[in-house]
Design a protein around this motif. Structure first.
Motif, short mmCIF file in Angstrom:
data_model
loop_
_atom_site.label_atom_id
_atom_site.label_comp_id
_atom_site.label_asym_id
_atom_site.label_seq_id
_atom_site.Cartn_x
_atom_site.Cartn_y
_atom_site.Cartn_z
N PRO A 144 0.80 -1.24 0.00
CA PRO A 144 0.00 0.00 0.00
C PRO A 144 0.83 1.28 0.00
N ASP A 145 2.08 1.21 0.41
CA ASP A 145 2.91 2.43 0.46
C ASP A 145 3.12 3.05 -0.92
N ARG B 214 -3.58 4.09 -7.68
CA ARG B 214 -3.75 5.42 -8.27
C ARG B 214 -2.97 5.59 -9.57
N HIS B 215 -1.73 5.13 -9.60
CA HIS B 215 -0.91 5.37 -10.81
C HIS B 215 -0.77 4.13 -11.70
N LYS B 216 -1.24 2.98 -11.21
CA LYS B 216 -1.21 1.72 -11.99
C LYS B 216 0.21 1.36 -12.44
N GLY B 217 1.19 1.77 -11.67
CA GLY B 217 2.57 1.38 -11.96
C GLY B 217 3.32 2.33 -12.87
N LEU C 68 7.07 8.04 -8.36
CA LEU C 68 8.49 8.30 -8.19
C LEU C 68 8.80 8.79 -6.77
N ALA C 69 7.89 9.57 -6.21
CA ALA C 69 8.09 10.04 -4.84
C ALA C 69 8.04 8.87 -3.85
N ARG C 70 7.08 7.96 -4.07
CA ARG C 70 6.98 6.79 -3.17
C ARG C 70 8.19 5.86 -3.36
N LEU C 71 8.65 5.74 -4.59
CA LEU C 71 9.85 4.94 -4.85
C LEU C 71 11.06 5.51 -4.11
N ALA C 72 11.20 6.83 -4.17
CA ALA C 72 12.33 7.47 -3.50
C ALA C 72 12.23 7.31 -1.99
N PHE D 25 10.45 4.83 -0.22
CA PHE D 25 10.42 3.46 0.30
C PHE D 25 11.36 2.49 -0.42
N GLY D 26 11.92 2.92 -1.55
CA GLY D 26 12.75 2.01 -2.32
C GLY D 26 11.89 1.02 -3.10
#
Length: 199
Positions: free
Chosen positions: A160-161, A166-169, A176-180, A182-183
């Protein structure tokens, strides 16, 4: 590999299947493909390129396609295959699986785009922009897209993080913000540049 116009002048009698994919561009999750043989006796109004339809309209049409088509199949290639084969070859693999999954054998397969998957069971033709031109390809694009979206909802439940619902990948600012923050998670495609930079 057959050239896209190899069969343009050859008459084909029998069933025609349309094939399309969804999910080549996202940074995470499987790539999906669908194959559909429409029934001329049970037409479906409003078929179009899935990207031109709202999510609600896609879901309605997907139900009609599954109900009225002579045959349909959905397949995918997972992240491990995407990383091992690359996204193009993984997409071709998913398309081939969808074609082989049809319950009826087509005489001709129409594939959206300019490339044909290897190992198709019959004559085939690539159709650039086919998801807006050929109803069977439009139907396939809708089934592939709705299947991929359903997968993204499952990914959201597991991770869920990242807000996959919402962005479907896709590589949106939110993703990109969530990737940065949480990795990458196990479903991220590590060969894709925005993910690779974080490893």
């Amino acid at each position: 590999m057959a050239t896209p116009d190899l069969f343009d002048t050859l008459p084909v009698e029998g069933l025609v299947a349309g094939v399309d994919e969804a999910g080549r561009g996202p940074l995470a999750g499987p790539v999906y493909a669908a194959a559909v043989i429409l029934d001329p006796a049970r037409p479906i109004e409003g078929l179009d390129d899935s990207k031109k339809l709202s999510a609600e309209r896609r879901e309605v049409l997907a139900g009609l396609i599954r109900e009225r088509a002579l045959a349909w199949a959905v397949a995918y290639a997972d992240v491990e295959e995407i990383e091992r084969l690359n996204i193009l070859h993984a997409t071709m693999q998913a398309m081939r699986r969808a074609c082989l999954g049809l319950s009826q054998a087509p005489a001709l397969i129409l594939v959206d785009g300019n490339r044909l998957p290897p190992g198709l069971p019959c004559q085939a033709r690539a159709v650039v922009g086919g998801d807006a031109l050929e109803p069977a390809i439009s139907a396939a694009s809708i089934l592939a897209k709705t299947a991929r979206d359903a997968c993204c909802l499952e990914l959201h439940a597991r991770y869920p993080d990242y807000a996959f619902d919402r962005h479907k990948g896709y590589g949106t600012a939110l993703h990109l913000a969530r990737l940065a923050e949480f990795g990458p998670c196990p479903e991220h495609r590590r060969d894709f540049a925005p993910v690779r930079r974080l490893l």
